[in-house]
Design a protein around this motif. Structure first.
Motif, mmCIF file in Angstrom:
data_model
loop_
_atom_site.group_PDB
_atom_site.id
_atom_site.type_symbol
_atom_site.label_atom_id
_atom_site.label_comp_id
_atom_site.label_asym_id
_atom_site.label_seq_id
_atom_site.Cartn_x
_atom_site.Cartn_y
_atom_site.Cartn_z
ATOM 1 N N ASN A 1 -3.750 -0.025 6.239
ATOM 2 C CA ASN A 1 -4.451 -0.548 5.065
ATOM 3 C C ASN A 1 -3.446 -0.956 3.991
ATOM 4 N N LEU A 2 -3.634 -2.141 3.439
ATOM 5 C CA LEU A 2 -2.820 -2.591 2.302
ATOM 6 C C LEU A 2 -3.727 -2.710 1.083
ATOM 7 N N ILE B 1 0.788 1.007 0.955
ATOM 8 C CA ILE B 1 0.720 0.747 2.394
ATOM 9 C C ILE B 1 0.371 2.074 3.056
ATOM 10 N N ALA B 2 -0.811 2.162 3.650
ATOM 11 C CA ALA B 2 -1.222 3.379 4.346
ATOM 12 C C ALA B 2 -1.225 3.106 5.842
ATOM 13 N N CYS C 1 5.468 -5.488 8.449
ATOM 14 C CA CYS C 1 5.821 -5.751 7.060
ATOM 15 C C CYS C 1 4.583 -6.134 6.264
ATOM 16 N N ALA C 2 4.609 -5.794 5.001
ATOM 17 C CA ALA C 2 3.587 -6.224 4.049
ATOM 18 C C ALA C 2 4.222 -7.292 3.174
ATOM 19 N N GLN D 1 -7.466 -4.358 0.600
ATOM 20 C CA GLN D 1 -7.828 -5.772 0.744
ATOM 21 C C GLN D 1 -7.468 -6.312 2.127
ATOM 22 N N VAL D 2 -6.477 -5.700 2.771
ATOM 23 C CA VAL D 2 -6.068 -6.124 4.118
ATOM 24 C C VAL D 2 -6.022 -4.892 5.003
ATOM 25 N N THR D 3 -6.651 -4.982 6.163
ATOM 26 C CA THR D 3 -6.650 -3.862 7.087
ATOM 27 C C THR D 3 -6.570 -4.386 8.514
#
Lengths: 138, 146
Positions: A61-62, A135-136, A116-117, A105-107
């Motif tokens: 998750n981000l 970053i999870a 990378c994020a 918001q991103v998963t």
């Protein structure tokens, strides 16, 4: 007839024994138990990325927690992505254009490895933005 | 006799579905070259990520270092070179060397490919100034990896 039956039974057993193995069940994605913070200043029209290691197949998750421009909270939308490091950049595979918020918001689910994020200014920002991303990952 | 026929038939079927063993080969994996170039300022570092397709050594060679101006002579300033994995906003090196530009690899390290996940086969090459730069330089690093 009697001579054929035993042969057919044995050959059937052999055929079963050398058939393809059954398909393994799909693993359950592990929950994100680790958390990393990616914080910095995004240049006008610029981008930044952060590499992290996923230790087992699971959910990443981000969350773009905050964005501040000129020391004020901003709701300007940026592109947040997950990808893999490649060359001097992060080659993205999953993206979302979003403003800062408290929910991811991103998963996505990913195999073990290095990812990378990436955050990209698409607006563009009126001046450099100070951001904070969580970053999870497992 | 019937039992014997059955066993012969079964043996024939069993033999037909076994994989034929093949002798192992010792062929070294092919390696690809990638060039990492850019401009480095005093005190800075830079890195380049790449994915290995097989398990074998990776070589890193700083082949050129020039002042960031045209028609300037090559520099022989020692730089820090390394091989590692991307982490955070940098490359976490596991093998490093300090060397001026040259023709032979300055850093060599084993790199492992994981078949189940290309993301697990990502490495990086890093270059950093260790205090010798007095101005911006253009560098070229050659990365040879499986």
């Amino acid at each position: 007839m009697r001579s054929i039956v035993p042969a057919l039974i044995v050959s059937a057993l052999v055929a079963v024994g050398c058939s393809s193995p059954s398909v393994a069940p799909t693993p359950t994605p592990a929950d994100p138990t680790l958390s990393e913070t990616f914080a910095g200043t995004l240049k006008v029209g610029g981008s930044a990325f952060y590499s992290f290691t996923v230790n087992q197949y699971g959910t990443v998750n981000l969350t773009l927690n905050s964005l501040a421009v000129d020391s004020q909270p901003s709701d300007i939308q940026l592109t947040l992505s997950i990808g893999q490091p490649g060359g001097t950049d992060c080659v993205v595979s999953t993206s979302q254009t979003t403003a800062a918020g408290s929910t991811p918001q991103v998963t996505g689910t990913f195999d073990p490895g290095i990812y990378c994020a990436k955050l990209v200014d698409i607006a563009p920002l009126p001046s450099p933005g100070v951001f904070n991303i969580t970053i999870a990952h497992p | 006799m019937r039992t014997l026929l059955a066993l012969v038939a079964a043996a024939a079927l069993n033999a037909s579905c076994q994989n034929t063993p093949t002798a192992p080969t010792n062929t070294a994996p092919s390696r690809a070259s990638q060039y990492f170039s850019g401009v480095l300022n005093p005190g800075e570092s830079a890195f380049y990520s790449f994915t290995v397709a097989a398990t074998a050594d990776t070589d890193v060679t700083l082949i050129s270092l020039l002042p960031d101006q045209a028609a300037s002579p090559a520099l022989a300033i020692p730089m820090s070179l390394g091989i590692g994995t991307p982490a955070g906003t940098d490359c976490r090196t596991t093998s490093t060397a300090t060397s001026p530009p040259g023709l032979s690899p300055q850093v060599t390290a084993p790199t492992t490919a994981t078949i189940s996940s290309s993301a697990a086969s990502i490495y990086c090459a890093r270059i950093a100034d260790i205090g010798g730069l007095t101005g911006p330089v253009a560098f070229i690093v050659k990365i040879v990896h499986p």
